[in-house]
Scaffold this active site. Structure first.
Site, PDB file in Angstrom:
ATOM      1  N   LEU A 135       0.829  -1.200   0.000  1.00 43.95           N
ATOM      2  CA  LEU A 135       0.000   0.000   0.000  1.00 43.95           C
ATOM      3  C   LEU A 135       0.862   1.247   0.000  1.00 43.95           C
ATOM      4  O   LEU A 135       1.936   1.253   0.603  1.00 43.95           O
ATOM      5  CB  LEU A 135      -0.857   0.032   1.271  1.00 43.95           C
ATOM      6  CG  LEU A 135      -1.988  -0.979   1.392  1.00 43.95           C
ATOM      7  CD1 LEU A 135      -2.500  -1.022   2.811  1.00 43.95           C
ATOM      8  CD2 LEU A 135      -3.104  -0.619   0.431  1.00 43.95           C
ATOM      9  N   CYS A 154      32.744   6.926   0.322  1.00 43.30           N
ATOM     10  CA  CYS A 154      34.083   6.365   0.320  1.00 43.30           C
ATOM     11  C   CYS A 154      34.453   6.063  -1.123  1.00 43.30           C
ATOM     12  O   CYS A 154      33.637   5.557  -1.889  1.00 43.30           O
ATOM     13  CB  CYS A 154      34.079   5.085   1.158  1.00 43.30           C
ATOM     14  SG  CYS A 154      35.418   3.959   0.785  1.00 43.30           S
ATOM     15  N   CYS A 189      38.201   1.572   5.385  1.00 41.22           N
ATOM     16  CA  CYS A 189      39.356   1.233   4.536  1.00 41.22           C
ATOM     17  C   CYS A 189      40.350   2.376   4.403  1.00 41.22           C
ATOM     18  O   CYS A 189      41.366   2.229   3.728  1.00 41.22           O
ATOM     19  CB  CYS A 189      38.887   0.772   3.163  1.00 41.22           C
ATOM     20  SG  CYS A 189      38.271   2.116   2.135  1.00 41.22           S
ATOM     21  N   CYS A 203      37.687   7.129   4.858  1.00 38.99           N
ATOM     22  CA  CYS A 203      36.706   6.097   5.191  1.00 38.99           C
ATOM     23  C   CYS A 203      37.105   5.411   6.502  1.00 38.99           C
ATOM     24  O   CYS A 203      38.243   4.952   6.634  1.00 38.99           O
ATOM     25  CB  CYS A 203      36.651   5.077   4.056  1.00 38.99           C
ATOM     26  SG  CYS A 203      35.701   3.613   4.468  1.00 38.99           S
ATOM     27  N   GLU A 230     -10.570   0.355   7.331  1.00 38.44           N
ATOM     28  CA  GLU A 230     -10.202  -0.808   8.149  1.00 38.44           C
ATOM     29  C   GLU A 230      -8.953  -0.485   8.950  1.00 38.44           C
ATOM     30  O   GLU A 230      -8.182   0.386   8.563  1.00 38.44           O
ATOM     31  CB  GLU A 230      -9.835  -2.006   7.247  1.00 38.44           C
ATOM     32  CG  GLU A 230     -10.887  -2.460   6.303  1.00 38.44           C
ATOM     33  CD  GLU A 230     -10.272  -3.213   5.126  1.00 38.44           C
ATOM     34  OE1 GLU A 230      -9.362  -4.033   5.326  1.00 38.44           O
ATOM     35  OE2 GLU A 230     -10.698  -2.952   3.990  1.00 38.44           O
ATOM     36  N   LYS A 256      -0.970   6.234   8.148  1.00 37.77           N
ATOM     37  CA  LYS A 256      -0.235   5.728   9.295  1.00 37.77           C
ATOM     38  C   LYS A 256      -0.437   6.620  10.514  1.00 37.77           C
ATOM     39  O   LYS A 256      -0.627   7.825  10.386  1.00 37.77           O
ATOM     40  CB  LYS A 256       1.267   5.672   8.968  1.00 37.77           C
ATOM     41  CG  LYS A 256       1.635   4.732   7.846  1.00 37.77           C
ATOM     42  CD  LYS A 256       1.360   3.314   8.233  1.00 37.77           C
ATOM     43  CE  LYS A 256       2.293   2.307   7.635  1.00 37.77           C
ATOM     44  NZ  LYS A 256       3.686   2.457   7.772  1.00 37.77           N
ATOM     45  N   LYS A 262      -5.146  -1.048  10.038  1.00 38.70           N
ATOM     46  CA  LYS A 262      -3.987  -1.625   9.360  1.00 38.70           C
ATOM     47  C   LYS A 262      -3.284  -2.537  10.356  1.00 38.70           C
ATOM     48  O   LYS A 262      -2.586  -2.083  11.257  1.00 38.70           O
ATOM     49  CB  LYS A 262      -3.037  -0.540   8.866  1.00 38.70           C
ATOM     50  CG  LYS A 262      -1.872  -1.118   8.069  1.00 38.70           C
ATOM     51  CD  LYS A 262      -1.110  -0.029   7.365  1.00 38.70           C
ATOM     52  CE  LYS A 262      -0.092  -0.554   6.371  1.00 38.70           C
ATOM     53  NZ  LYS A 262       0.722  -1.655   6.822  1.00 38.70           N
ATOM     54  N   CYS A 312      36.972  -1.569  -0.507  1.00 40.84           N
ATOM     55  CA  CYS A 312      36.544  -1.277   0.864  1.00 40.84           C
ATOM     56  C   CYS A 312      35.738  -2.462   1.405  1.00 40.84           C
ATOM     57  O   CYS A 312      34.697  -2.820   0.861  1.00 40.84           O
ATOM     58  CB  CYS A 312      35.687  -0.019   0.879  1.00 40.84           C
ATOM     59  SG  CYS A 312      34.992   0.356   2.492  1.00 40.84           S
ATOM     60  N   ASP A 366      -0.821  -4.972  12.185  1.00 39.16           N
ATOM     61  CA  ASP A 366       0.639  -5.029  12.166  1.00 39.16           C
ATOM     62  C   ASP A 366       1.080  -6.483  12.314  1.00 39.16           C
ATOM     63  O   ASP A 366       1.552  -6.908  13.365  1.00 39.16           O
ATOM     64  CB  ASP A 366       1.192  -4.163  13.298  1.00 39.16           C
ATOM     65  CG  ASP A 366       2.637  -3.803  13.060  1.00 39.16           C
ATOM     66  OD1 ASP A 366       3.149  -4.097  11.964  1.00 39.16           O
ATOM     67  OD2 ASP A 366       3.259  -3.226  13.967  1.00 39.16           O
ATOM     68  N   TYR A 376      -8.679  -9.248   4.844  1.00 35.66           N
ATOM     69  CA  TYR A 376      -8.961  -7.879   4.413  1.00 35.66           C
ATOM     70  C   TYR A 376      -9.156  -7.762   2.905  1.00 35.66           C
ATOM     71  O   TYR A 376      -9.264  -6.658   2.374  1.00 35.66           O
ATOM     72  CB  TYR A 376      -7.900  -6.896   4.893  1.00 35.66           C
ATOM     73  CG  TYR A 376      -6.477  -7.250   4.515  1.00 35.66           C
ATOM     74  CD1 TYR A 376      -6.082  -7.330   3.199  1.00 35.66           C
ATOM     75  CD2 TYR A 376      -5.529  -7.493   5.511  1.00 35.66           C
ATOM     76  CE1 TYR A 376      -4.791  -7.646   2.855  1.00 35.66           C
ATOM     77  CE2 TYR A 376      -4.224  -7.810   5.186  1.00 35.66           C
ATOM     78  CZ  TYR A 376      -3.861  -7.887   3.848  1.00 35.66           C
ATOM     79  OH  TYR A 376      -2.575  -8.210   3.523  1.00 35.66           O
ATOM     80  N   GLU A 423      -4.099 -10.957   7.175  1.00 42.08           N
ATOM     81  CA  GLU A 423      -2.915 -10.769   8.004  1.00 42.08           C
ATOM     82  C   GLU A 423      -2.911 -11.789   9.138  1.00 42.08           C
ATOM     83  O   GLU A 423      -3.916 -11.985   9.805  1.00 42.08           O
ATOM     84  CB  GLU A 423      -2.977  -9.347   8.565  1.00 42.08           C
ATOM     85  CG  GLU A 423      -1.677  -8.794   9.011  1.00 42.08           C
ATOM     86  CD  GLU A 423      -0.916  -8.015   7.939  1.00 42.08           C
ATOM     87  OE1 GLU A 423      -1.227  -8.139   6.731  1.00 42.08           O
ATOM     88  OE2 GLU A 423       0.008  -7.291   8.331  1.00 42.08           O
TER      89      GLU A 423
HETATM   90  S1  IVH Z   1      -4.923  -4.192   1.665  1.00 43.38           S
HETATM   91  C1  IVH Z   1      -4.469  -4.238  -2.588  1.00 43.38           C
HETATM   92  N1  IVH Z   1      -5.795  -3.949   4.138  1.00 43.38           N
HETATM   93  O1  IVH Z   1      -0.262  -3.772   4.919  1.00 43.38           O
HETATM   94  C2  IVH Z   1      -4.062  -3.803  -1.216  1.00 43.38           C
HETATM   95  N2  IVH Z   1      -3.500  -4.421   3.805  1.00 43.38           N
HETATM   96  O2  IVH Z   1       1.535  -1.913   3.677  1.00 43.38           O
HETATM   97  C3  IVH Z   1      -3.433  -4.874  -0.435  1.00 43.38           C
HETATM   98  N3  IVH Z   1      -2.218  -4.701   5.862  1.00 43.38           N
HETATM   99  O3  IVH Z   1       0.965  -6.068   2.581  1.00 43.38           O
HETATM  100  C4  IVH Z   1      -3.362  -4.654   0.999  1.00 43.38           C
HETATM  101  N4  IVH Z   1      -3.891  -4.383   7.248  1.00 43.38           N
HETATM  102  O4  IVH Z   1       0.083  -6.989   4.799  1.00 43.38           O
HETATM  103  C5  IVH Z   1      -4.738  -4.178   3.347  1.00 43.38           C
HETATM  104  N5  IVH Z   1      -6.703  -3.758   6.253  1.00 43.38           N
HETATM  105  C6  IVH Z   1      -5.653  -3.985   5.466  1.00 43.38           C
HETATM  106  C7  IVH Z   1      -4.371  -4.257   6.001  1.00 43.38           C
HETATM  107  C8  IVH Z   1      -3.313  -4.462   5.121  1.00 43.38           C
HETATM  108  C9  IVH Z   1      -2.604  -4.653   7.152  1.00 43.38           C
HETATM  109  C10 IVH Z   1      -0.834  -4.948   5.411  1.00 43.38           C
HETATM  110  C11 IVH Z   1      -0.708  -5.952   4.305  1.00 43.38           C
HETATM  111  C12 IVH Z   1       0.020  -5.251   3.201  1.00 43.38           C
HETATM  112  C13 IVH Z   1       0.663  -4.114   3.926  1.00 43.38           C
HETATM  113  C14 IVH Z   1       0.930  -2.952   3.002  1.00 43.38           C
END
Ligand code: IVH
Length: 698
Positions: free
Chosen positions: A86, A428, A413, A410, A116, A316, A118, A434, A120, A227, A175
């Site tokens: 993304l 360098c 080296c 450097c 949604e 983010k 994101k 090096c 981790d 997702y 995920e």
């Molecule tokens: S959609 C076509 N939705 O974030 C778009 N990704 O930075 C594909 N991720 O590789 C991703 N939560 O592993 C989507 N609600 C969410 C997500 C999500 C986490 C991760 C996913 C992706 C990464 C990209």
């Protein structure tokens, strides 16, 4: 059939159904009906009945999640529909720009977005055929990942069968992660057992999924949230992303209950704020929110950039910050010789890990932020990015000594360093002389997206360079097992494994090899374009860049004229490679040292195959390898087959096209004879391959 068996069968079926339905209530609806101990009782009863009546055992039984022997390596899983990443946004302004682009491209007013969290964790793709879970894979480089089916089967949140009317084919994308509470318990267990603790839930989830023994994965409390959707085998899809998510939930796949449909920029900003405030209350870590244009027709219209869709964005959360003190400022030397100042810090916990180093980027950044040794500073870390010093919180005592000055030579080296006009980087001039640059060049060459040499990590590369066993990547292909066995951490089978991994990399596509060379400015996409155009390294090295530039210009003139006449444009030559990149390439390829390395590499990587005709490939052919071949390791044979588009299977069946047999071949050879499968020895195998194509990475 006995009455007892019949009674057992119906009880077993009832128990399986009950357990599946409790899983669904627990993992998907987040609304369990029974206590954990009641659940355990049902499970135990099923296990007992199945051991009493083994004829009732079935792979789809909830008791059979852990199956399969430990693997020696994961096999590769292709993603027919690539797994993308993304684009990121960090500010309201960037979100505004995203929304504007979407509205302009779709020629629409207010856009509906699906919002949604994101997650981790790490991305996986789950393939269901006629409702049964048949394959699970990691994202890998987006087009090919690792087949981790047996590990994913152990994750209870992943249904082994879909509920209700299931489509013939469905790939659910999502995920894998670990809840924070489960992570804490796991670490308590690890520390009680004297094992290493994990730094954060994400690393714990990743480490658990990449276990070769599914029994270990089964003991790790992994979760899954879907997702999106990958391959659906051509059937029609819901018209909105939000409906696709509802559909997945209905099929029994966990989907975030935090998902919402929001309207326009305002709706996205509000959702981002709302999730930001709920972040700590969620049971899992998130590092932002994701917005996707909800209407699929609009998604299609917007399309994709190289690695990410234009219809989605990850907004983010601001990176977490903490204050600590700079103890010292060291200078590191990177792959292209760039000198990077690095702050050594008093350890501080930020963004889920303990940070002891942070990058200061370059000399100008240090001046701009006015950072001195001994200062108390804000350190920032987000996700997997390298921690950095954001700004000074309180200056230290600050004697002249504490001011940072870039060294004139450097630090590794002792070659002179230069800083070109208009560039922020100091470099360098030692080149591959090096050791620091040599190490980085080798690490890049071996990295996953390049030649993907498993096991060739920092510790080994360091020793190879320090002992002068490898000056350039070419030397890797001539390493002797005895020499490797003499290195630290190379006991037991490790040395042979490393040699096998190096050999297996010989068959990688040309695009990867070009990327692996580490030519300044040449990333994966450009490497693919170059591979497609030049078809082999000889042509690339001998390219006439002046001529190509002329041709490009005249094509552009032609196309401008065609456009005026309303005719379709001719395909561009080396699309996406502009004058600057061509310059960088020409310079790199002009240097005799680089040319020598590339030509030697061409020989080393494609021995015996150089000059073979291109054309047909092994696509669609399945091979089984058995016994010991006289000169070739199994990995080398496998690498060659896969490089030519063939598949290597573990056992012989009616679908096997060839069995390649060496010394001490046993049951597989007999079975091949019984089934009338073609049997080849190493010589026959090489003859077969020489008739085929060397893939060129397109
Ligand atoms: S959609 C076509 N939705 O974030 C778009 N990704 O930075 C594909 N991720 O590789 C991703 N939560 O592993 C989507 N609600 C969410 C997500 C999500 C986490 C991760 C996913 C992706 C990464 C990209």
């Amino acid at each position: 059939m006995s009455a007892n068996l019949e009674a057992a069968r119906s009880r077993v079926n009832a128990l399986r159904e009950a357990i599946e339905s409790h899983n669904y209530r627990y993992y998907v609806l987040d609304d369990p009906e029974i206590s954990d101990s009641e659940y355990d009782r049902l499970f135990l009863e099923l296990q007992q009945l199945e051991s009493q009546y083994p004829q009732l055992l079935e792979p789809r039984s909830p008791t059979q999640r852990v199956g399969g022997e430990p693997l020696s390596e994961f096999s590769t899983a292709e993603h027919r529909i690539p797994m993308l990443s993304l684009g990121n946004a960090f500010s309201e302004a960037e979100m505004q720009a995203f929304d504007r682009r979407v509205r302009e491209s779709c020629d629409a007013g207010e856009i509906e977005y699906c919002a949604e969290p994101k997650f981790d964790g790490l991305a996986v793709s789950l393939r269901y055929e006629s409702g049964a879970f048949v394959r699970g894979a990691t994202r890998g480089d987006g087009s090919r990942g690792e087949d981790v089916t047996n590990n994913l089967r152990t994750v209870r949140a992943i249904p082994l069968r879909l509920r209700g009317a299931s489509p013939p084919v469905l790939e659910a994308r999502g995920e894998v992660l670990m809840l924070r509470a489960d992570f804490d318990r796991l670490n308590e267990r690890q520390s009680a057992a004297g094992e290493k603790e994990f730094v954060n839930p994400r690393n714990a989830a990743a480490g658990s999924l990449r276990q070769l023994d599914p029994r270990i994965t089964a003991q790790r409390p992994l979760r899954f949230f879907a997702y999106g959707i990958g391959d659906v085998g051509g059937q029609s899809m819901p018209r909105a992303h939000s409906q696709a998510l509802d559909w997945l939930a209905g099929l029994g796949l966990p989907v975030s209950s935090e998902r919402r449909v929001v309207s326009g920029l305002q709706g996205m900003l509000e959702y981002h704020q709302w999730m930001g405030s709920r972040r700590g209350a969620l049971p899992y870590d998130i590092d932002g929110v994701v917005f996707k244009v909800n209407a699929l027709v609009m998604q299609e219209k917007l399309g994709f950039l190289a690695r990410a869709p234009r219809f989605a964005v990850a907004y983010k959360f601001p990176a977490e910050e903490a204050t600590t003190q700079i103890l010292a400022i060291d200078v590191q030397v990177g792959r292209s010789g760039t000198l990077t100042p690095v702050a050594r810090l008093k350890p501080v916990f930020v963004g889920g890990v303990t940070v002891t180093n942070a990058t200061l980027h370059n000399e100008d950044e240090i001046r701009r932020k006015d950072i001195w040794r001994g200062d108390t500073v804000f350190v920032r870390r987000a996700g997997d990015v390298i921690p950095e010093v954001a700004r000074v919180s309180r200056p230290g005592a600050r004697a002249a000594d504490d001011r940072f000055v870039m060294p004139a030579t450097c630090p590794v080296c002792r070659s002179a360093v230069i800083r070109l006009e208009g560039e922020a980087a100091t470099r360098c001039t030692g080149g591959l002389f090096c050791p620091a640059q040599r190490k980085q060049a080798l690490l890049h060459f071996a990295s996953r997206r390049a030649m993907d040499i498993d096991g060739l990590g920092e510790k080994i590369v360091e020793q190879l360079v320090e002992k002068s066993l490898a000056v350039s990547p070419v030397d890797l292909y001539g390493l002797k097992p005895e020499a490797v066995a003499g290195l630290d951490r190379m006991g037991g089978k490790s040395a042979q494994n490393l040699i096998d991994a190096i050999n297996a990399s010989r068959g990688r596509p040309l695009a990867r090899l070009i990327f692996a060379l580490g030519i300044p400015g040449i990333g994966e996409e450009v490497a693919k374009v170059l591979a497609g155009h030049f078809e082999d390294l000889d042509n690339l090295v001998e390219a006439d860049w002046g001529g190509i530039a002329e041709q490009k210009k005249s094509l552009q003139r032609d196309n401008a004229a065609r456009k005026r006449r309303g005719e379709p444009a001719l395909p561009q030559l080396l699309e996406g490679i502009g004058p600057e990149l061509m310059d960088s390439l020409a310079k790199f390829l002009h240097e005799s040292r680089n040319r020598a390395v590339i030509m030697a590499l061409n020989e080393a990587v494609r021995p015996g195959l150089a000059g073979t005709p291109r054309g047909a490939a092994l696509a669609g052919k399945t091979f089984v390898l058995t016994g010991t071949l006289p000169t070739m390791t199994r990995d080398r044979a496998k690498g060659l087959i896969e490089a030519l588009g063939g598949k290597v299977a573990g056992s012989v069946s009616g679908k096997t096209d060839y069995v390649v047999a060496g010394e001490d071949a046993g049951g597989k050879l007999e079975k091949a004879r019984a089934l009338g499968v073609r049997i080849l020895d190493e010589h026959g195998f090489m003859q077969l391959i020489k008739k085929k194509e060397i893939p060129d990475g397109r």
